[in-house]
Design an enzyme around this catalytic site. Structure first.
Site, mmCIF file in Angstrom:
data_model
loop_
_atom_site.group_PDB
_atom_site.id
_atom_site.type_symbol
_atom_site.label_atom_id
_atom_site.label_comp_id
_atom_site.label_asym_id
_atom_site.label_seq_id
_atom_site.Cartn_x
_atom_site.Cartn_y
_atom_site.Cartn_z
ATOM 1 N N CYS A 131 -6.142 4.974 1.247
ATOM 2 C CA CYS A 131 -6.789 3.650 1.965
ATOM 3 C C CYS A 131 -7.662 4.582 3.831
ATOM 4 O O CYS A 131 -7.877 5.368 4.443
ATOM 5 C CB CYS A 131 -5.920 3.903 3.420
ATOM 6 S SG CYS A 131 -6.074 1.655 4.725
ATOM 7 N N CYS A 134 -8.280 3.211 7.120
ATOM 8 C CA CYS A 134 -6.848 3.970 7.909
ATOM 9 C C CYS A 134 -7.551 4.898 8.404
ATOM 10 O O CYS A 134 -7.487 6.181 9.856
ATOM 11 C CB CYS A 134 -5.506 3.825 6.900
ATOM 12 S SG CYS A 134 -4.819 2.763 7.126
ATOM 13 N N ASP A 135 -7.951 6.206 6.968
ATOM 14 C CA ASP A 135 -8.553 7.663 7.252
ATOM 15 C C ASP A 135 -10.315 7.979 6.867
ATOM 16 O O ASP A 135 -10.553 8.915 6.867
ATOM 17 C CB ASP A 135 -7.950 8.493 6.182
ATOM 18 C CG ASP A 135 -6.288 8.230 6.139
ATOM 19 O OD1 ASP A 135 -5.673 7.851 7.092
ATOM 20 O OD2 ASP A 135 -5.521 7.827 5.114
#
Ligand SMILES: Cc1cc2nc3c(=O)[nH]c(=O)nc-3n(C[C@H](O)[C@H](O)[C@H](O)COP(=O)(O)OP(=O)(O)OC[C@H]3O[C@@H](n4cnc5c(N)ncnc54)[C@H](O)[C@@H]3O)c2cc1C
Length: 309
Positions: A131, A134-135
């Site tokens: 992701c 997300c990261d």
């Protein structure tokens, strides 16, 4: 007889539990095999509203569970094995035992597809991730060479997003052209920070001995030649599998297996509602899953009220 059963304890399930519990419905909430859901597999969550310094995924989910339990949610370790949704009351098989319920909220999430190559699992959260939203902003990826694996819209989106942080984004795809929509492909091709690596597959993520990602081993599927591409991060974007197999006979699913909500969080079966990544092929974020969980619980509550009218 249960009033509300919620399947899943990710952001969607636990938020639904919080709302249903505050409505005095005392929901039964099943953890499945991953209590706390997908967020428990990540370290710091930096984009969940209300946490300016970020919060550990496990900590966030423990707090959410505590909040739901405070109002009467009953969280139970258990897996839904079968769901009889075509007659009333709805009949669920949970770890071999039958449970009847008036309403059901399905929040079973979606699993990401893995590459299934050596190094991938051992280096997850140490440079391998699924992701970018997300990261991608994490310090380990900033100003570094990064690899995105995949050739569809998701892979293109991940690659484009990562151009904000990485130095060069190598987009590794097994074919010689992208599967993505034309508009996405054009954006990728026009971006000077993205370098497509055609006709290639990742055969190993390096380097388990160093306990961090240092590169990937690539194989050209046409020439069979192998080489190593140095990088600090591998973003796998080869698709998701919604956890909806149990419902495929009764509920309307799209071709990829996501549950199609009929109106809001309702499904084609009265009393059955859906929330989170198992019905969301677009956003797949903690906060969107939580929002859908809220909607599903409110709709379940309204449905129950309508039965008494
Ligand atoms: C590595 C990683 C990092 C991420 N980081 C972020 C981030 O920083 N910010 C962000 O917004 N999003 C992030 N995400 C995405 C986020 O985790 C998901 O969008 C979110 O978890 C979806 O919530 P959900 O409740 O729909 O599903 P999930 O969290 O996947 O939860 C599904 C739940 O259903 C249960 N379940 C499944 N089948 C059954 C069954 N048969 N019986 C009982 N229970 C069942 C599971 O055990 C689990 O509890 C990340 C995802 C990953 C993989």
């Amino acid at each position: 007889m249960e009033i509300v059963v919620i399947v899943g304890t990710g952001c969607a399930g636990l938020t639904a539990a919080l709302y249903a519990a505050r409505a005095n419905l005392r929901p039964l909430v099943l953890t499945g095999k991953q209590p706390g859901g997908l967020l428990t597999t990540t370290s710091t969550v930096e984009n969940f509203p209300g946490f300016p310094d970020g919060i550990e995924g496990c900590e966030l989910m423990m707090r959410l569970q505590k909040q739901a339990e405070k109002f009467g949610a009953r969280v139970q370790f258990g897996t839904l094995e079968a769901a009889g949704l075509k007659q009333r009351p709805l009949t669920l098989t949970i770890d071999g035992e039958e449970v009847q319920t008036e309403t059901l909220i399905i929040a079973t999430g979606a699993s990401h597809r893995h590459l299934e190559v050596p190094g991938e699992h051992l280096l997850e959260n140490k440079g391998v991730t699924y992701c970018a939203t997300c990261d991608g902003a994490l310090p380990i990826f900033r100003n570094k060479d990064l690899v995105v694996v995949g050739g569809g819209d998701s892979a293109c989106e991940e690659a484009l997003y990562l151009t904000r942080f990485g130095s060069t984004i190598h987009l590794v795809h097994r074919r010689d052209s992208l599967r993505a929509s034309k508009v996405m492909s054009d954006r990728v091709k026009a971006n000077p920070k993205i370098r497509p690596v055609w006709d290639s597959v990742v055969t190993e993520v390096l380097d388990v001995k160093q306990d961090k990602v240092t590169g990937v081993r690539l194989k050209n599927v046409k020439t069979q030649e192998e080489n190593v591409l140095e990088c600090s991060g591998v973003f796998v974007a080869v698709g998701h599998i919604p956890n909806t197999t149990l419902f495929k006979e009764a509920l309307d699913l799209d071709p990829a297996g996501y549950i199609i909500p009929k109106k809001g969080a309702a499904t084609n079966i009265p009393g059955v509602f859906v929330a989170g990544d198992c019905s969301d092929r677009v956003y797949r974020q903690a906060v969107t899953a939580a929002g859908m969980g809220c909607a599903a619980a409110i709709e379940a509550e309204r449905y129950l009220e309508s039965l008494n009218e």
